[in-house]
Write a protein that holds these residues in place. Structure first.
Motif, PDB file in Angstrom:
ATOM      1  N   THR A 187       0.830  -1.205   0.000  1.00 51.38           N
ATOM      2  CA  THR A 187       0.000   0.000   0.000  1.00 51.38           C
ATOM      3  C   THR A 187       0.864   1.255   0.000  1.00 51.38           C
ATOM      4  N   VAL A 188       1.945   1.262   0.779  1.00 52.24           N
ATOM      5  CA  VAL A 188       2.867   2.401   0.773  1.00 52.24           C
ATOM      6  C   VAL A 188       3.446   2.590  -0.629  1.00 52.24           C
ATOM      7  N   ALA A 209       5.725   8.042   3.560  1.00 50.88           N
ATOM      8  CA  ALA A 209       6.120   8.066   4.972  1.00 50.88           C
ATOM      9  C   ALA A 209       4.944   8.399   5.859  1.00 50.88           C
ATOM     10  N   ALA A 210       4.106   9.338   5.415  1.00 50.01           N
ATOM     11  CA  ALA A 210       2.936   9.704   6.213  1.00 50.01           C
ATOM     12  C   ALA A 210       2.005   8.517   6.393  1.00 50.01           C
ATOM     13  N   LEU A 211       1.819   7.727   5.343  1.00 48.48           N
ATOM     14  CA  LEU A 211       0.969   6.539   5.450  1.00 48.48           C
ATOM     15  C   LEU A 211       1.594   5.509   6.383  1.00 48.48           C
ATOM     16  N   ALA A 212       2.877   5.224   6.194  1.00 50.82           N
ATOM     17  CA  ALA A 212       3.526   4.184   6.993  1.00 50.82           C
ATOM     18  C   ALA A 212       3.492   4.506   8.476  1.00 50.82           C
ATOM     19  N   LEU A 213       3.548   5.792   8.835  1.00 50.90           N
ATOM     20  CA  LEU A 213       3.609   6.193  10.244  1.00 50.90           C
ATOM     21  C   LEU A 213       2.242   6.534  10.833  1.00 50.90           C
ATOM     22  N   THR A 214       1.189   6.414  10.048  1.00 50.30           N
ATOM     23  CA  THR A 214      -0.145   6.619  10.615  1.00 50.30           C
ATOM     24  C   THR A 214      -0.418   5.520  11.637  1.00 50.30           C
ATOM     25  N   PRO A 215      -0.757   5.878  12.883  1.00 48.90           N
ATOM     26  CA  PRO A 215      -0.887   4.847  13.927  1.00 48.90           C
ATOM     27  C   PRO A 215      -1.845   3.719  13.581  1.00 48.90           C
ATOM     28  N   ILE A 455      -5.406  10.680   3.038  1.00 49.78           N
ATOM     29  CA  ILE A 455      -4.785  11.751   3.810  1.00 49.78           C
ATOM     30  C   ILE A 455      -3.317  11.882   3.446  1.00 49.78           C
ATOM     31  N   ALA A 456      -2.618  10.763   3.395  1.00 53.52           N
ATOM     32  CA  ALA A 456      -1.188  10.788   3.090  1.00 53.52           C
ATOM     33  C   ALA A 456      -0.939  11.358   1.693  1.00 53.52           C
TER      34      ALA A 456
END
Length: 802
Positions: A187-188, A209-215, A455-456
């Motif tokens: 997905t990333v 990076a924003a997607l991978a770090l979304t809690p 969002i990402a």
């Protein structure tokens, strides 16, 4: 320098590339903006007295070259794949592809880290994986047991990768969860690829990076619910939509239809929340005539129906006697499950047979002020309580950048690819986000993972455009305001978990505000100094924007998560609503109903208003409580090991009450139900002596045991590896087997044991068959307590014959 034969020269990305030029860009797309200003000299220097010309935020871009197609080219493409994978696009700087591959590697390391700490994760699905790993029939239908008595309450597609993994690697926690991690990495990559087609490599990397770090992404791409596969397929559909609109490609539109059809086979109608946005974007922006656009959408629809409907057709046309019961339905129909319990019932709240369906708490209003038992609805729902910490860190920035991106491209041509990209991702965010905000039925915090790619992507694209034009004061101001809002919002979210890394919230706020000011100043300073200030401010801004979600993500991967309702990150103030509102960690079940307190060790006094149900005891052994009239809950088990600590709802109407199954520190579920509700949401702890007893002479029986509720059943099936019958499905409220039908199976010697406890029964809507069966067993056979488990030997002589 000699080029190896296996890697093409840099000027030739694949064999025979000269015969495959880039697709033709429509004429009106060329008018979508002025030409791109050349990159500035090193150090961002400009000749004295000369101002930088106005640079467009989203200039037109050439499409990447199209490679050769057809079987005849496969050998050459395969031979050159390693070189092309490492090099990437020919117009990219050399650092881009290593950075992208590094992002994927870092994501894989993060998601694989401590993976097996979650054990079976959601045992409900793990039991179905176990069944599918030994039975092809169970695999095809998504049955909860190898004897195919009943299915899970979702289509089976998400189970298939896990079951295949278990067949290859053996059944264990790693083989069940590893496919989810790979879906997260995929997905990333898909988000990066989609954003990169229209934005710079910087935009794609920021989005990835924003997607991978979304809690919530760090949670669900390490968990075995269907959401991981759903999000991957929807992201691929978004990629296909962007590709289709570039050249009015029928092939890519059919690809979108296939992805949405497969997403339907993953989580039914939730897959179609993005469909209106994707279809309308193509209809109004594709560079071809109206008639062809409508025809292409029809082709895509046919592909979607075929990809998502073939399995449904088989199930609906097959005689009910030849397949398992459709779990979650009240009439053994997958179509009614799709449009009822799993469909429009989630919107209206009319979900007969669900935890909140039928007789919803508090009448129409539910169990909380201003909303149903699944929390208050409204435009702020996704920002409130513990939901905000799951997904909302970058949502304000995404909304700001969406509005700004559409404004900045307002004069671009109809077919402009920048505006199309904003419409695709923005439509995804708004359609899904508004549905989640106002739906009245079952809603869990982890559903919000479906918003993470949108969002990402919006953050990545918007950041890319504003960074390119940061030398112009209005655009620098928008970038600074977006950063300041993000830093302030992260400060607020981190404040909800004040005991979690307390210094971080202030570091994020101060760092973000300083970076915002520096970005404003950098564009006004010429020469190398301005460039250095901008670079420093940009890195600080990136750190400030991602520090909060990264901290939550790291906390998430450091802790195991089990149960049906899980949440990412640390405990937050005021979290919880309805079943599953507690987090298992230092919380009671239903911890935050009016007047309730946050109990310790998984229960304490943190139950209903005032700390308990009126008249009930607060967290005492569930068999002794005096809560709701009637003395107990249908099929409930006499307080198991930790029932005294986790015993919310100590005695609801019925017979025996909710067993607590939390661990000593209450961390079961980490957002689950503390193990309460009769094993409904967390299952049961199975002592080794019980497992050994069930496995004795297992080969003589179709089911070694029967239990009310699928979570209860799953615990015993995973502990033994033998088929266990889940009476009533997930909630124990499905009319999957009548009392007469069960008596017939017992008479035929197909079921060995009956395990007491579990399930919700008719008190929450649906059938009371499982309660009738439980009552008949209790009145007919002698109970046997093994450890903390009450069991009935159905092959023994009935009481009346004793």
């Amino acid at each position: 320098m000699t080029t190896p034969s296996s890697v093409p020269p840099t000027s030739e990305p694949w064999p025979d590339a000269a015969n495959h030029p880039p697709p033709t860009v429509p004429a009106d797309a060329a008018a979508s903006g002025p030409t791109v200003w050349p990159p500035p000299p090193a150090g961002d220097e400009r000749p004295a007295g000369r101002e930088r010309p106005a640079e467009p935020l989203f200039p037109p871009v050439a499409l990447p070259p199209v490679g050769p197609k057809g079987p005849a080219t496969w050998a050459g493409r395969l031979r050159t794949l390693p070189g092309r994978t490492w090099r990437g696009r020919e117009d990219d700087p050399r650092w881009v592809r290593p950075a992208f591959l590094g992002l994927l590697l870092a994501t894989a390391v993060l998601y694989f880290w401590n993976l097996t700490a979650s054990g079976w994760a959601n045992a409900f699905y793990s039991a179905a994986v176990q069944a599918g790993s030994v039975s092809w029939k169970a695999l095809f239908f998504g049955s909860s047991d190898a004897a195919s008595f009943i299915t899970v309450d979702k289509p089976p597609l998400s189970l298939w990768p896990m079951a295949v993994s278990a067949r290859i690697l053996g059944l264990n926690s790693f083989s069940v969860l590893a496919p989810q991690v790979l879906m997260g990495v995929g997905t990333v990559a898909a988000v990066y690829a989609t954003v990169r087609r229209r934005s710079s490599a910087l935009g794609g990397l920021v989005a990835g990076a924003a997607l991978a770090l979304t809690p919530v992404a760090a949670l669900m791409f390490r968990f075995n619910n269907p959401d991981a596969l759903l999000v991957l397929l929807l992201t691929l559909a978004a990629y296909g939509t962007v590709r289709a609109t570039e050249t009015a490609s029928t092939r890519w539109l059919v690809f979108v239809g296939v992805m949405l059809g497969l997403a339907f086979l993953t989580k039914t109608l939730q897959a179609f929340l993005v469909l209106p946005a994707f279809a309308l974007v193509y209809l109004f922006t594709a560079p071809t005539g109206w008639g062809r656009r409508w025809l292409q959408l029809l082709y895509g629809k046919v592909a979607m129906v075929v990809a998502g409907g073939w399995w449904v057709a088989i199930v609906e046309l097959m005689p009910a006697s030849a397949r398992p019961y459709i779990g979650g339905s009240q009439d053994n129909s997958f179509l009614s499950l799709t449009f009822g319990y799993n469909g429009f019932g989630r919107i209206t709240g009319n979900e007969t047979g669900s935890v909140g369906g039928g007789n919803r708490m508090g009448g129409g209003g539910g169990g909380m002020p201003g909303g149903g038992m699944w929390g208050s609805t409204g435009p702020t729902r996704l920002f409130d309580g513990d939901i905000g910490g799951q997904i909302a860190w970058l949502m304000p920035a995404a909304l700001i950048l969406l509005v700004f991106g559409l404004w900045a491209t307002r004069r671009h041509a109809r077919t402009d690819s920048a505006r199309i990209a904003f419409l695709v991702w923005g439509g995804w965010l708004l359609c899904t986000g508004l549905t989640f905000s106002f739906m009245s039925g079952i809603f869990h915090q982890y559903y919000t993972v479906a918003l993470a790619p949108a969002i990402a992507a919006l953050v990545g694209m918007g950041t890319d455009g504003l960074w390119r034009a940061r030398h112009r004061l209005p655009y620098a101001a928008v970038l600074a305001v977006t950063l300041a809002v993000t830093a302030w919002w992260s400060h607020q979210l981190l404040g909800r978990s004040a005991e979690f890394v307390p210094w971080l919230r202030w570091a994020v706020l101060i760092g973000g505000l300083l970076a915002a000011v520096a970005l404003l100043a950098a564009g006004r300073i010429a020469g190398p100094i301005g460039g250095r200030i901008a670079a420093t401010a940009g890195l600080t801004a990136l750190a400030a924007g991602l520090a909060g979600p990264a901290a939550y993500a790291l906390d998430t991967v450091s802790t195991g998560h089990t149960g049906s309702i899980v949440t990412a990150g640390p405990r937050v103030k005021g979290e919880g609503f309805g079943p599953g509102g507690g987090r298992g960690k230092a919380h009671g079940t239903f911890p935050n109903f009016p007047g309730g307190q946050n109990g310790t060790n998984g229960g304490g006094n943190g139950n209903f208003p005032g700390g308990g149900i009126p008249g009930g005891q607060n967290g005492q052994n569930s068999q002794n409580g005096n809560g709701f009239p009637g003395g107990a809950f249908p099929g409930g088990q006499t307080g198991s090991q930790n029932g005294g600590q986790n015993g919310a709802f100590p005695n609801l109407p019925g017979s025996q009450g909710f067993p607590g199954t939390g661990t000593e520190d209450g961390r079961t579920g980490r957002g689950g139900f503390g193990g309460g509700m009769g094993g409904l949401l967390e299952g049961a702890k199975v002592p080794s002596e019980v497992a050994d007893l069930l496995k004795q002479d297992a080969g003589k029986y179709t089911w070694v045991a029967a239990a009310v509720g699928s979570q209860n059943q799953a615990s015993y099936q995973l502990a033994t590896g033998e088929p266990v019958m889940a009476l009533g499905g997930f909630n124990g409220s499905d009319p999957s087997l009548s009392l007469d039908g069960f008596k017939q199976l017992v008479a035929e010697g197909k079921v060995h044991w009956f395990i007491g406890g579990g399930g919700m029964g008719r008190s929450m809507g649906g059938s009371d068959y499982s309660s009738e069966i439980a009552s008949w067993v209790e009145s007919t056979y002698t109970a046997k307590t093994v450890g903390s488990t009450t069991m009935y030997d159905l092959t023994a002589a009935p009481k009346s014959a004793g």
